[in-house]
Design an enzyme around this catalytic site. Sequence first.
Site, short mmCIF file in Angstrom:
data_model
loop_
_atom_site.label_atom_id
_atom_site.label_comp_id
_atom_site.label_asym_id
_atom_site.label_seq_id
_atom_site.Cartn_x
_atom_site.Cartn_y
_atom_site.Cartn_z
N ASN A 1 0.85 -1.19 0.00
CA ASN A 1 0.00 0.00 0.00
C ASN A 1 0.90 1.25 0.00
O ASN A 1 1.71 1.43 0.92
CB ASN A 1 -0.90 -0.05 1.25
CG ASN A 1 -1.82 1.14 1.34
OD1 ASN A 1 -1.42 2.26 1.07
ND2 ASN A 1 -3.05 0.91 1.76
N HIS B 1 0.95 6.18 1.92
CA HIS B 1 1.69 7.13 2.74
C HIS B 1 2.89 7.75 2.03
O HIS B 1 3.50 8.68 2.54
CB HIS B 1 2.04 6.50 4.09
CG HIS B 1 0.79 6.21 4.87
ND1 HIS B 1 -0.16 7.19 5.11
CD2 HIS B 1 0.28 5.07 5.37
CE1 HIS B 1 -1.18 6.66 5.76
NE2 HIS B 1 -0.94 5.37 5.92
N HIS C 1 -5.75 3.64 -1.48
CA HIS C 1 -7.05 3.97 -0.88
C HIS C 1 -7.36 5.43 -1.20
O HIS C 1 -6.67 6.32 -0.73
CB HIS C 1 -6.97 3.75 0.64
CG HIS C 1 -8.24 4.00 1.37
ND1 HIS C 1 -8.35 3.85 2.74
CD2 HIS C 1 -9.48 4.39 0.96
CE1 HIS C 1 -9.59 4.12 3.13
NE2 HIS C 1 -10.29 4.46 2.06
N ARG D 1 -9.45 8.17 -0.32
CA ARG D 1 -10.39 8.56 0.74
C ARG D 1 -11.27 9.71 0.29
O ARG D 1 -10.87 10.52 -0.56
CB ARG D 1 -9.61 8.98 1.99
CG ARG D 1 -9.10 7.81 2.79
CD ARG D 1 -8.41 8.29 4.06
NE ARG D 1 -8.21 7.18 4.96
CZ ARG D 1 -9.07 6.82 5.90
NH1 ARG D 1 -10.18 7.50 6.10
NH2 ARG D 1 -8.82 5.79 6.67
N ARG E 1 -6.94 12.73 1.54
CA ARG E 1 -5.81 13.15 2.38
C ARG E 1 -4.47 12.62 1.87
O ARG E 1 -3.43 13.16 2.18
CB ARG E 1 -6.03 12.74 3.84
CG ARG E 1 -5.96 11.27 4.07
CD ARG E 1 -6.07 10.93 5.54
NE ARG E 1 -7.41 11.14 6.04
CZ ARG E 1 -7.89 10.51 7.13
NH1 ARG E 1 -7.10 9.69 7.81
NH2 ARG E 1 -9.11 10.70 7.53
N GLU F 1 -8.84 0.46 -2.70
CA GLU F 1 -9.65 0.51 -1.49
C GLU F 1 -10.60 1.69 -1.58
O GLU F 1 -10.18 2.80 -1.92
CB GLU F 1 -8.77 0.69 -0.26
CG GLU F 1 -8.02 -0.54 0.14
CD GLU F 1 -7.22 -0.29 1.40
OE1 GLU F 1 -7.51 0.66 2.15
OE2 GLU F 1 -6.27 -1.03 1.62
N THR G 1 -8.09 3.09 8.93
CA THR G 1 -9.33 2.31 8.93
C THR G 1 -9.41 1.53 10.24
O THR G 1 -8.70 0.55 10.43
CB THR G 1 -9.34 1.36 7.71
OG1 THR G 1 -8.93 2.10 6.56
CG2 THR G 1 -10.73 0.82 7.47
N GLU H 1 -10.98 -9.48 3.27
CA GLU H 1 -9.69 -9.15 3.87
C GLU H 1 -9.92 -9.04 5.37
O GLU H 1 -10.74 -8.23 5.83
CB GLU H 1 -9.13 -7.84 3.31
CG GLU H 1 -7.78 -7.51 3.93
CD GLU H 1 -7.01 -6.43 3.20
OE1 GLU H 1 -7.14 -6.31 1.96
OE2 GLU H 1 -6.27 -5.69 3.88
N HIS I 1 -3.45 -4.87 7.90
CA HIS I 1 -3.52 -3.73 8.82
C HIS I 1 -2.59 -3.96 10.01
O HIS I 1 -2.71 -4.96 10.72
CB HIS I 1 -4.94 -3.44 9.34
CG HIS I 1 -5.13 -1.99 9.63
ND1 HIS I 1 -4.65 -1.39 10.77
CD2 HIS I 1 -5.68 -1.00 8.90
CE1 HIS I 1 -4.92 -0.10 10.74
NE2 HIS I 1 -5.54 0.17 9.60
N1 PXP Z 1 -5.81 -3.33 4.28
C1 PXP Z 1 -6.76 -2.38 4.35
C2 PXP Z 1 -8.13 -2.72 3.90
C3 PXP Z 1 -6.47 -1.08 4.83
O1 PXP Z 1 -7.44 -0.15 4.90
C4 PXP Z 1 -5.15 -0.79 5.21
C5 PXP Z 1 -4.80 0.59 5.68
O2 PXP Z 1 -4.96 1.50 4.67
C6 PXP Z 1 -4.19 -1.80 5.08
C7 PXP Z 1 -4.55 -3.06 4.65
C8 PXP Z 1 -2.76 -1.57 5.42
O3 PXP Z 1 -2.62 -1.26 6.76
P1 PXP Z 1 -1.22 -0.72 7.28
O4 PXP Z 1 -1.01 0.60 6.62
O5 PXP Z 1 -1.42 -0.63 8.76
O6 PXP Z 1 -0.19 -1.72 6.87
#
Ligand code: PXP
Length: 237
Positions: free
Chosen positions: A8, A11, A44, A46, A50, A71, A102, A152, A187
């Site tokens: 992901n 960030h 994602h 949003r 952001r 996402e 999330t 998931e 997550h």
């Molecule tokens: N899976 C989903 C559905 C999420 O919303 C997120 C956070 O954006 C992640 C995985 C990844 O989580 P993390 O950034 O804590 O690794």
Amino acid sequence: MTLRLGVNVDHVATLRNARGEAYPDPLEAARMAIAAGADGITIHLREDRRHIRDSDVFLVRAGIDKPLNFEMAATTEMLNIALEAMPNACCIVPEKRTEVTTEGGLDVVSQQNSLRPIVARLRHAGIRVSLFIDPEPAQLIASAEIGADIVELHTGAFGHSKPGELARLQAAARQCSALRLECHAGHGLNFANVAPIASIPEVMELNIGHFIIAQAIFDGLPAVVQQMKALMQAARK
Ligand code: PXP
């Protein structure tokens, strides 16, 4: 069964937006993660934009040669963007404006009627649909009932060392097989806690973001992706 890593890159966009500059570029990060062994990329979009912006969705979609997992909240706006961008998969997540991330899984049980047509529209377009849920039996059953391809499992509570959470995730993964749902997890995963989740045999994909991007500041993105994959593969053996 092999275990895939979805990276992901939200960030990277958070950091870019902090200064209003064009760098660091989430597409460049996505390509670098793929070159280092990522099996797919997650972003994602949003409601408040952001981190990822609309233009990022289309640039990443066109600029990578691995599956894109988009996402999104279950809104008409996001559905329309997904149908235009045509990612390989959409992961529907709950979204609150004030949350920093999330915070919990989607309540599929109480939202079946509003989710069902969104799942159907995406699937009809050829997009695989994933629902981000807590590892609760009723949520899994409801996910299967409304036609999801994938769930998931939210590993946030496990990441915070909540007692009993690993057993709940293992049981939910077994239930996925019985319900013919593909099982993903994500997550709060990091180098220290990924192994027990990676070793759950039914889990086919992990989506990891914050830790990978944060650790990349110190070690570089390719090294972090390579190490995460190595830990996942070692746990799987
Ligand atoms: N899976 C989903 C559905 C999420 O919303 C997120 C956070 O954006 C992640 C995985 C990844 O989580 P993390 O950034 O804590 O690794």
